[in-house]
Design an enzyme around this catalytic site. Structure first.
Site, PDB file in Angstrom:
ATOM      1  N   LYS A  23     -47.627  -1.328  40.453  1.00 29.21           N
ATOM      2  CA  LYS A  23     -46.663  -1.090  39.361  1.00 29.21           C
ATOM      3  C   LYS A  23     -45.311  -1.687  39.733  1.00 29.21           C
ATOM      4  O   LYS A  23     -44.780  -1.451  40.818  1.00 29.21           O
ATOM      5  CB  LYS A  23     -46.524   0.419  39.120  1.00 29.21           C
ATOM      6  CG  LYS A  23     -45.523   0.753  38.010  1.00 29.21           C
ATOM      7  CD  LYS A  23     -45.599   2.222  37.621  1.00 29.21           C
ATOM      8  CE  LYS A  23     -44.673   3.113  38.412  1.00 29.21           C
ATOM      9  NZ  LYS A  23     -43.233   2.888  38.161  1.00 29.21           N
ATOM     10  N   ASP A  45     -43.718  -1.429  34.332  1.00 33.29           N
ATOM     11  CA  ASP A  45     -43.212  -0.106  33.911  1.00 33.29           C
ATOM     12  C   ASP A  45     -41.721  -0.195  33.609  1.00 33.29           C
ATOM     13  O   ASP A  45     -40.882   0.207  34.412  1.00 33.29           O
ATOM     14  CB  ASP A  45     -43.502   0.900  35.041  1.00 33.29           C
ATOM     15  CG  ASP A  45     -42.900   2.257  34.800  1.00 33.29           C
ATOM     16  OD1 ASP A  45     -42.736   2.641  33.629  1.00 33.29           O
ATOM     17  OD2 ASP A  45     -42.600   2.956  35.799  1.00 33.29           O
ATOM     18  N   LYS A  74     -40.552   0.858  30.512  1.00 30.02           N
ATOM     19  CA  LYS A  74     -40.289   1.944  29.552  1.00 30.02           C
ATOM     20  C   LYS A  74     -39.323   1.519  28.447  1.00 30.02           C
ATOM     21  O   LYS A  74     -38.244   2.089  28.293  1.00 30.02           O
ATOM     22  CB  LYS A  74     -39.715   3.173  30.284  1.00 30.02           C
ATOM     23  CG  LYS A  74     -40.606   3.741  31.374  1.00 30.02           C
ATOM     24  CD  LYS A  74     -40.021   5.015  31.942  1.00 30.02           C
ATOM     25  CE  LYS A  74     -40.879   5.644  33.000  1.00 30.02           C
ATOM     26  NZ  LYS A  74     -40.950   4.895  34.278  1.00 30.02           N
ATOM     27  N   ASP A 122     -35.711   0.966  22.438  1.00 25.97           N
ATOM     28  CA  ASP A 122     -34.609   0.251  21.775  1.00 25.97           C
ATOM     29  C   ASP A 122     -34.985   0.127  20.305  1.00 25.97           C
ATOM     30  O   ASP A 122     -36.004   0.683  19.867  1.00 25.97           O
ATOM     31  CB  ASP A 122     -34.430  -1.128  22.460  1.00 25.97           C
ATOM     32  CG  ASP A 122     -32.989  -1.624  22.404  1.00 25.97           C
ATOM     33  OD1 ASP A 122     -32.363  -1.510  21.332  1.00 25.97           O
ATOM     34  OD2 ASP A 122     -32.506  -2.128  23.423  1.00 25.97           O
ATOM     35  N   THR A 175     -41.826  13.297  34.084  1.00 27.09           N
ATOM     36  CA  THR A 175     -42.229  14.403  34.969  1.00 27.09           C
ATOM     37  C   THR A 175     -41.039  15.044  35.681  1.00 27.09           C
ATOM     38  O   THR A 175     -41.166  16.090  36.300  1.00 27.09           O
ATOM     39  CB  THR A 175     -43.237  13.916  36.034  1.00 27.09           C
ATOM     40  OG1 THR A 175     -42.705  12.734  36.627  1.00 27.09           O
ATOM     41  CG2 THR A 175     -44.573  13.612  35.436  1.00 27.09           C
ATOM     42  N   ARG A 203     -43.506   7.045  46.411  1.00 26.15           N
ATOM     43  CA  ARG A 203     -42.969   7.414  47.726  1.00 26.15           C
ATOM     44  C   ARG A 203     -43.986   7.880  48.771  1.00 26.15           C
ATOM     45  O   ARG A 203     -43.853   7.491  49.941  1.00 26.15           O
ATOM     46  CB  ARG A 203     -41.834   8.428  47.543  1.00 26.15           C
ATOM     47  CG  ARG A 203     -40.566   7.776  47.011  1.00 26.15           C
ATOM     48  CD  ARG A 203     -39.582   8.754  46.428  1.00 26.15           C
ATOM     49  NE  ARG A 203     -40.028   9.292  45.149  1.00 26.15           N
ATOM     50  CZ  ARG A 203     -39.288  10.067  44.366  1.00 26.15           C
ATOM     51  NH1 ARG A 203     -38.072  10.413  44.741  1.00 26.15           N
ATOM     52  NH2 ARG A 203     -39.755  10.500  43.223  1.00 26.15           N
TER      53      ARG A 203
END
Ligand code: C5P
Length: 240
Positions: A35, A62, A64, A67, A126, A219
């Protein structure tokens, strides 16, 4: 038996293409999906997508998009141009915006003669809980908000949604969604890693059991001394 490695999307959250390449190198033969998010893309641009595609990975772009429909439509066409296999828009950008993204992606793919990328709608991040939704004027619970946005995305014909694994079983058990409707879940935390800024998390094994199609993990893998070992440890936890 589904191969759990095919469900893992490793998030290259770094500003450096060199660092991203090192991580990707340790993923060869282990995972299929990488990603590229706003950090790496803002820093290094579309070359990152092209590079990892050349190395044989599938790339989830990714960014997102959120607009006005015209702008998102044009950005969607560019996502196709640069070879993204999957990209996303915020469902809260509204139905016209999602429609424009979908139509534009399909048109551009037809013109280029390529398969249209998987188009996913982000529902509720999340990192957000009830209090955070309240702050932006949303009175729904996170679950209901995810459900409503997912319904809208499905109605328009998007391929799936991003949600927390906590909402996965709710979507899977709801007859409104076709079986192929994809569930992409970040907020995945193996037993040996801390929660960070996520407020709605789950273990990788449980997320798969709840019906997640793709687990987005950053991470716990990319900050490990050996990212490949972290993936192997996570896959053991899933199959063990
Ligand atoms: O490091 P971590 O595993 O928390 O990384 C999560 C990744 O998933 C980040 O790249 C973040 O941008 C992304 N994410 C997302 N949608 C969410 C939450 C996180 O795409 N709702």
């Amino acid at each position: 038996m589904i191969d759990p490695a095919s469900k893992l999307i490793v998030s290259l959250d770094t500003s450096s293409l060199k660092h991203a390449e090192e991580i990707a190198e340790s993923m060869v033969g282990l995972v299929k999906w990488l990603k590229i998010g706003s950090q790496l893309f803002t820093s290094e641009g579309p070359i990152a997508v092209r590079l990892f595609k050349e190395k044989g990975f599938s790339v989830f772009l990714d960014l997102k998009f959120h607009d006005i429909p015209e702008t998102v439509g044009k950005a969607a066409a560019v996502a196709v141009n640069i070879g993204a296999d999957m990209f996303n828009v915020h469902a809260s950008g509204g139905s016209d915006m999602m429609k424009k993204a979908l139509n534009s992606s399909m048109e551009r793919s037809n013109t280029l003669g390529v398969e249209a990328p998987t188009l996913i709608a982000v529902t509720v991040l999340t990192s957000m809980d009830q209090k955070n939704l309240y702050e932006i004027g949303v009175r729904n619970t996170p679950k209901i908000q995810v459900l409503e946005l997912a319904m809208e995305a499905n109605k328009i014909g998007l391929d799936g949604i991003v949600a927390s694994p906590i909402e996965a079983s709710m979507i899977r058990s709801n007859g409104a969604f076709p079986p192929g409707f994809k569930l992409i879940t970040p907020g995945i935390r193996p037993s040996w890693f801390h929660q960070d800024d996520h407020k709605r998390t789950m273990s990788p094994k449980k997320a798969i059991e709840c019906g997640s199609d793709f687990l987005v993990v950053g991470r716990p893998i990319i900050t490990a001394e050996n990212p490949g070992d972290a993936v192997r440890k996570m896959l053991e936890e899933i199959t063990g």
